[in-house]
Motif scaffolding. Structure first.
Motif, PDB file in Angstrom:
ATOM      1  N   LEU A 279       6.596 -13.471  -5.038  1.00  0.00           N
ATOM      2  CA  LEU A 279       7.396 -12.258  -4.884  1.00  0.00           C
ATOM      3  C   LEU A 279       6.698 -11.203  -4.030  1.00  0.00           C
ATOM      4  CD1 LEU A 279       8.725 -11.757  -8.545  1.00  0.00           C
ATOM      5  CD2 LEU A 279       9.994 -12.638  -6.573  1.00  0.00           C
ATOM      6  N   GLN A 280       5.463 -11.451  -3.632  1.00  0.00           N
ATOM      7  CA  GLN A 280       4.685 -10.415  -2.952  1.00  0.00           C
ATOM      8  C   GLN A 280       5.155 -10.173  -1.520  1.00  0.00           C
ATOM      9  OE1 GLN A 280       0.486 -11.257  -3.170  1.00  0.00           O
ATOM     10  NE2 GLN A 280       0.447 -11.218  -5.406  1.00  0.00           N
ATOM     11  N   THR A 281       5.081  -8.905  -1.106  1.00  0.00           N
ATOM     12  CA  THR A 281       5.255  -8.570   0.307  1.00  0.00           C
ATOM     13  C   THR A 281       3.953  -8.886   1.036  1.00  0.00           C
ATOM     14  OG1 THR A 281       4.449  -6.302   0.085  1.00  0.00           O
ATOM     15  CG2 THR A 281       6.811  -6.673  -0.296  1.00  0.00           C
ATOM     16  N   GLU A 282       4.020  -8.911   2.350  1.00  0.00           N
ATOM     17  CA  GLU A 282       2.823  -9.200   3.138  1.00  0.00           C
ATOM     18  C   GLU A 282       1.751  -8.131   2.922  1.00  0.00           C
ATOM     19  OE1 GLU A 282       1.698  -9.683   7.859  1.00  0.00           O
ATOM     20  OE2 GLU A 282       3.627 -10.436   7.134  1.00  0.00           O
ATOM     21  N   ASP A 283       2.139  -6.857   2.896  1.00  0.00           N
ATOM     22  CA  ASP A 283       1.162  -5.778   2.727  1.00  0.00           C
ATOM     23  C   ASP A 283       0.544  -5.798   1.337  1.00  0.00           C
ATOM     24  OD1 ASP A 283       1.470  -4.845   5.294  1.00  0.00           O
ATOM     25  OD2 ASP A 283       2.944  -3.318   4.768  1.00  0.00           O
ATOM     26  N   TYR A 284       1.348  -6.102   0.327  1.00  0.00           N
ATOM     27  CA  TYR A 284       0.823  -6.184  -1.041  1.00  0.00           C
ATOM     28  C   TYR A 284      -0.178  -7.336  -1.143  1.00  0.00           C
ATOM     29  CZ  TYR A 284       0.865  -6.233  -6.194  1.00  0.00           C
ATOM     30  OH  TYR A 284       0.513  -6.197  -7.528  1.00  0.00           O
ATOM     31  N   ALA A 285       0.192  -8.493  -0.583  1.00  0.00           N
ATOM     32  CA  ALA A 285      -0.706  -9.647  -0.622  1.00  0.00           C
ATOM     33  C   ALA A 285      -2.015  -9.340   0.088  1.00  0.00           C
ATOM     34  CB  ALA A 285      -0.023 -10.854   0.027  1.00  0.00           C
ATOM     35  N   ARG A 286      -1.924  -8.694   1.257  1.00  0.00           N
ATOM     36  CA  ARG A 286      -3.139  -8.349   2.001  1.00  0.00           C
ATOM     37  C   ARG A 286      -4.030  -7.417   1.178  1.00  0.00           C
ATOM     38  NH1 ARG A 286      -0.774  -7.228   6.198  1.00  0.00           N
ATOM     39  NH2 ARG A 286      -1.158  -9.173   7.351  1.00  0.00           N
ATOM     40  N   SER A 287      -3.442  -6.479   0.479  1.00  0.00           N
ATOM     41  CA  SER A 287      -4.215  -5.556  -0.348  1.00  0.00           C
ATOM     42  C   SER A 287      -4.900  -6.289  -1.496  1.00  0.00           C
ATOM     43  CB  SER A 287      -3.297  -4.458  -0.908  1.00  0.00           C
ATOM     44  OG  SER A 287      -2.719  -3.694   0.133  1.00  0.00           O
ATOM     45  N   VAL A 288      -4.190  -7.250  -2.101  1.00  0.00           N
ATOM     46  CA  VAL A 288      -4.770  -8.033  -3.195  1.00  0.00           C
ATOM     47  C   VAL A 288      -5.998  -8.796  -2.705  1.00  0.00           C
ATOM     48  CG1 VAL A 288      -4.392 -10.010  -4.718  1.00  0.00           C
ATOM     49  CG2 VAL A 288      -2.639  -8.244  -4.512  1.00  0.00           C
ATOM     50  N   PHE A 289      -5.874  -9.463  -1.565  1.00  0.00           N
ATOM     51  CA  PHE A 289      -7.003 -10.239  -1.051  1.00  0.00           C
ATOM     52  C   PHE A 289      -8.149  -9.341  -0.592  1.00  0.00           C
ATOM     53  CE2 PHE A 289      -3.646 -13.557  -0.186  1.00  0.00           C
ATOM     54  CZ  PHE A 289      -4.105 -14.436  -1.160  1.00  0.00           C
ATOM     55  N   ALA A 290      -7.831  -8.162  -0.069  1.00  0.00           N
ATOM     56  CA  ALA A 290      -8.878  -7.245   0.397  1.00  0.00           C
ATOM     57  C   ALA A 290      -9.711  -6.705  -0.761  1.00  0.00           C
ATOM     58  CB  ALA A 290      -8.255  -6.086   1.175  1.00  0.00           C
ATOM     59  N   MET A 291      -9.135  -6.715  -1.967  1.00  0.00           N
ATOM     60  CA  MET A 291      -9.846  -6.203  -3.144  1.00  0.00           C
ATOM     61  C   MET A 291     -10.748  -7.230  -3.795  1.00  0.00           C
ATOM     62  SD  MET A 291      -6.826  -4.037  -5.018  1.00  0.00           S
ATOM     63  CE  MET A 291      -5.932  -2.760  -4.132  1.00  0.00           C
TER      64      MET A 291
ATOM     65  N   ARG B 222       1.059  -0.292 -11.171  1.00  0.00           N
ATOM     66  CA  ARG B 222      -0.259  -0.236 -10.530  1.00  0.00           C
ATOM     67  C   ARG B 222      -0.084  -0.163  -9.017  1.00  0.00           C
ATOM     68  NH1 ARG B 222      -2.418  -4.512 -12.822  1.00  0.00           N
ATOM     69  NH2 ARG B 222      -3.187  -3.257 -14.551  1.00  0.00           N
ATOM     70  N   PRO B 223      -0.519   0.926  -8.368  1.00  0.00           N
ATOM     71  CA  PRO B 223      -0.273   1.114  -6.921  1.00  0.00           C
ATOM     72  C   PRO B 223      -1.229   0.333  -6.037  1.00  0.00           C
ATOM     73  CG  PRO B 223      -1.448   3.003  -7.783  1.00  0.00           C
ATOM     74  CD  PRO B 223      -1.164   2.106  -8.977  1.00  0.00           C
ATOM     75  N   VAL B 224      -1.187  -0.983  -6.144  1.00  0.00           N
ATOM     76  CA  VAL B 224      -2.028  -1.835  -5.306  1.00  0.00           C
ATOM     77  C   VAL B 224      -1.689  -1.584  -3.833  1.00  0.00           C
ATOM     78  CG1 VAL B 224      -2.547  -4.216  -4.660  1.00  0.00           C
ATOM     79  CG2 VAL B 224      -2.246  -3.601  -7.082  1.00  0.00           C
ATOM     80  N   GLY B 225      -2.698  -1.190  -3.050  1.00  0.00           N
ATOM     81  CA  GLY B 225      -2.484  -0.921  -1.642  1.00  0.00           C
ATOM     82  C   GLY B 225      -1.953   0.469  -1.337  1.00  0.00           C
ATOM     83  N   GLY B 226      -1.675   1.249  -2.386  1.00  0.00           N
ATOM     84  CA  GLY B 226      -1.147   2.598  -2.167  1.00  0.00           C
ATOM     85  C   GLY B 226       0.313   2.695  -2.573  1.00  0.00           C
ATOM     86  N   ARG B 227       0.814   3.910  -2.680  1.00  0.00           N
ATOM     87  CA  ARG B 227       2.174   4.148  -3.161  1.00  0.00           C
ATOM     88  C   ARG B 227       3.239   3.540  -2.248  1.00  0.00           C
ATOM     89  NH1 ARG B 227       2.255   5.114  -8.490  1.00  0.00           N
ATOM     90  NH2 ARG B 227       0.466   6.433  -9.052  1.00  0.00           N
ATOM     91  N   SER B 228       3.052   3.626  -0.942  1.00  0.00           N
ATOM     92  CA  SER B 228       4.065   3.102  -0.023  1.00  0.00           C
ATOM     93  C   SER B 228       4.140   1.578  -0.108  1.00  0.00           C
ATOM     94  CB  SER B 228       3.777   3.554   1.414  1.00  0.00           C
ATOM     95  OG  SER B 228       2.527   3.051   1.856  1.00  0.00           O
ATOM     96  N   VAL B 229       2.982   0.927  -0.258  1.00  0.00           N
ATOM     97  CA  VAL B 229       2.963  -0.531  -0.402  1.00  0.00           C
ATOM     98  C   VAL B 229       3.654  -0.935  -1.697  1.00  0.00           C
ATOM     99  CG1 VAL B 229       1.472  -2.551  -0.745  1.00  0.00           C
ATOM    100  CG2 VAL B 229       0.902  -0.860   1.003  1.00  0.00           C
ATOM    101  N   LEU B 230       3.358  -0.202  -2.782  1.00  0.00           N
ATOM    102  CA  LEU B 230       3.994  -0.506  -4.061  1.00  0.00           C
ATOM    103  C   LEU B 230       5.501  -0.295  -3.980  1.00  0.00           C
ATOM    104  CD1 LEU B 230       3.852  -1.238  -7.058  1.00  0.00           C
ATOM    105  CD2 LEU B 230       3.458   1.189  -7.546  1.00  0.00           C
ATOM    106  N   HIS B 231       5.924   0.768  -3.309  1.00  0.00           N
ATOM    107  CA  HIS B 231       7.348   1.067  -3.195  1.00  0.00           C
ATOM    108  C   HIS B 231       8.099  -0.090  -2.531  1.00  0.00           C
ATOM    109  CE1 HIS B 231      11.083   3.055  -1.867  1.00  0.00           C
ATOM    110  NE2 HIS B 231      10.870   3.902  -2.863  1.00  0.00           N
ATOM    111  N   ARG B 232       7.562  -0.579  -1.426  1.00  0.00           N
ATOM    112  CA  ARG B 232       8.206  -1.705  -0.737  1.00  0.00           C
ATOM    113  C   ARG B 232       8.148  -2.962  -1.588  1.00  0.00           C
ATOM    114  NH1 ARG B 232      11.558  -4.339   0.368  1.00  0.00           N
ATOM    115  NH2 ARG B 232      11.612  -5.956   1.966  1.00  0.00           N
ATOM    116  N   GLN B 233       7.069  -3.119  -2.364  1.00  0.00           N
ATOM    117  CA  GLN B 233       6.949  -4.284  -3.235  1.00  0.00           C
ATOM    118  C   GLN B 233       8.024  -4.254  -4.325  1.00  0.00           C
ATOM    119  OE1 GLN B 233       4.688  -7.260  -3.423  1.00  0.00           O
ATOM    120  NE2 GLN B 233       6.623  -7.512  -4.495  1.00  0.00           N
ATOM    121  N   LEU B 234       8.250  -3.111  -4.897  1.00  0.00           N
ATOM    122  CA  LEU B 234       9.281  -2.990  -5.924  1.00  0.00           C
ATOM    123  C   LEU B 234      10.664  -3.273  -5.344  1.00  0.00           C
ATOM    124  CD1 LEU B 234       8.013   0.190  -7.820  1.00  0.00           C
ATOM    125  CD2 LEU B 234       7.801  -2.195  -8.542  1.00  0.00           C
ATOM    126  N   GLU B 235      10.896  -2.809  -4.133  1.00  0.00           N
ATOM    127  CA  GLU B 235      12.173  -3.097  -3.475  1.00  0.00           C
ATOM    128  C   GLU B 235      12.366  -4.604  -3.302  1.00  0.00           C
ATOM    129  OE1 GLU B 235      12.957   0.829  -0.656  1.00  0.00           O
ATOM    130  OE2 GLU B 235      11.821  -0.862   0.163  1.00  0.00           O
TER     131      GLU B 235
END
Length: 288
Positions: A130-142, A185-198
């Motif tokens: 279910l992950q967006t590309e930006d969310y996935a990138r943030s997960v791996f960067a952590m 949990r705002p993984v990657g920041g609020r904007s990344v989380l917002h798009r992920q929820l969408e």
């Protein structure tokens, strides 16, 4: 110094710093890279000329030959033709596709692609499917120890490629139960989380997908043992996959799988319904 000598020196330096087993640059990647280089040299092409013929930069060709980067399927197809390899490169195509994933996940990636039903219970992060590309990138960067940028991008691409399961025919049945805390949990920041929820809302609207939220304030909760995935194959075989701290286990014993299935049934009963879950996600988006 000739071009081949320069390439050989660069390859030796790269080989000295190759990644540990299980990372791109090991096993099948090294074998493919050496085969690719031998075929290119046999054809009398330097990396620049070969790159022009297949549509890749010389640096990318070097990364493929040194086992530092996994080539895309389209590159393998074209390289096999350009180098008149007679299928030698194509023979490694499937193994290279599996090499995109960390070693502990490779068997699961294969089973996931073959599943007719998939039930996921997620407690730590949004499920990869279910992950967006930006969310996935943030997960791996952590991740710690840190992954290098090339590995991060490879893992992101592999995770996105898994999502073809949503459009597969015949359609598999997919369900997800996600802890409410994960969605907050705002993984990657609020904007990344917002798009992920969408995206969660969008995917949940598919006819073959159900998404449920497990509220944090539940007083009865049978999922405290951690996340898992249930898989059923076309032949009826059912399996349970569990993963923690880059270690994984695939259970095929009927009694063990049956226990996880019972747990999953209760978790789904304790979670919100799909419609109630949409309301929760929309509320987090500020749209309710």
């Amino acid at each position: 110094m000739t071009l081949d000598e320069a390439e050989a020196g660069a390859d030796e330096a790269a080989e000295a710093g190759k990644r540990p087993e299980g990372e791109p640059g090991s096993g099948v990647m090294i074998a493919f890279g050496r085969q690719l280089k031998l075929l290119r040299l046999r054809a009398g092409l330097d990396r620049t000329e070969f790159g022009k013929r297949v549509g890749y930069a010389a640096q990318s060709i070097a990364s493929f030959e040194q086992g530092r980067r996994i080539p895309q399927p389209a590159f393998i197809d074209k390289a096999d033709v350009v180098l008149d390899a007679g299928g030698l490169l194509l023979a490694l195509k499937e193994e290279l596709a599996r090499a995109q994933y960390p070693a502990f996940f490779r068997d699961m990636a294969r089973l996931e692609a073959e599943a007719v039903t998939l039930h996921v219970y997620a407690t730590l992060a949004v499920p990869g499917l279910l992950q967006t590309e930006d969310y996935a990138r943030s997960v791996f960067a952590m991740r710690r120890p840190l992954l290098d940028e090339e590995t991060i991008e490879q893992r992101v691409a592999a995770r996105m490629a898994r999502q073809v399961i949503f459009a597969r025919k015949p359609m598999p049945t997919l369900s997800f139960v996600i802890e409410e805390s994960v969605l907050q949990r705002p993984v990657g920041g609020r904007s990344v989380l917002h798009r992920q929820l969408e995206q969660i809302v969008e995917q949940g609207q598919r006819r073959n997908v159900e998404v449920q939220v497990m509220p944090t304030d539940r007083t009865e909760h049978c999922g405290l043992a951690g996340p898992f995935t249930l898989i059923e194959k076309r032949d009826g075989r059912r399996m349970a996959y569990v993963e923690v701290q880059r270690d994984s286990r695939l259970h095929t014993d009927w009694a063990v799988v049956r226990d996880v299935e019972e747990q999953h049934g209760i978790i789904r009963a304790q979670a919100l319904t799909p419609l109630e879950s949409v309301d929760v996600v929309m509320g987090l988006l500020g749209e309710k």
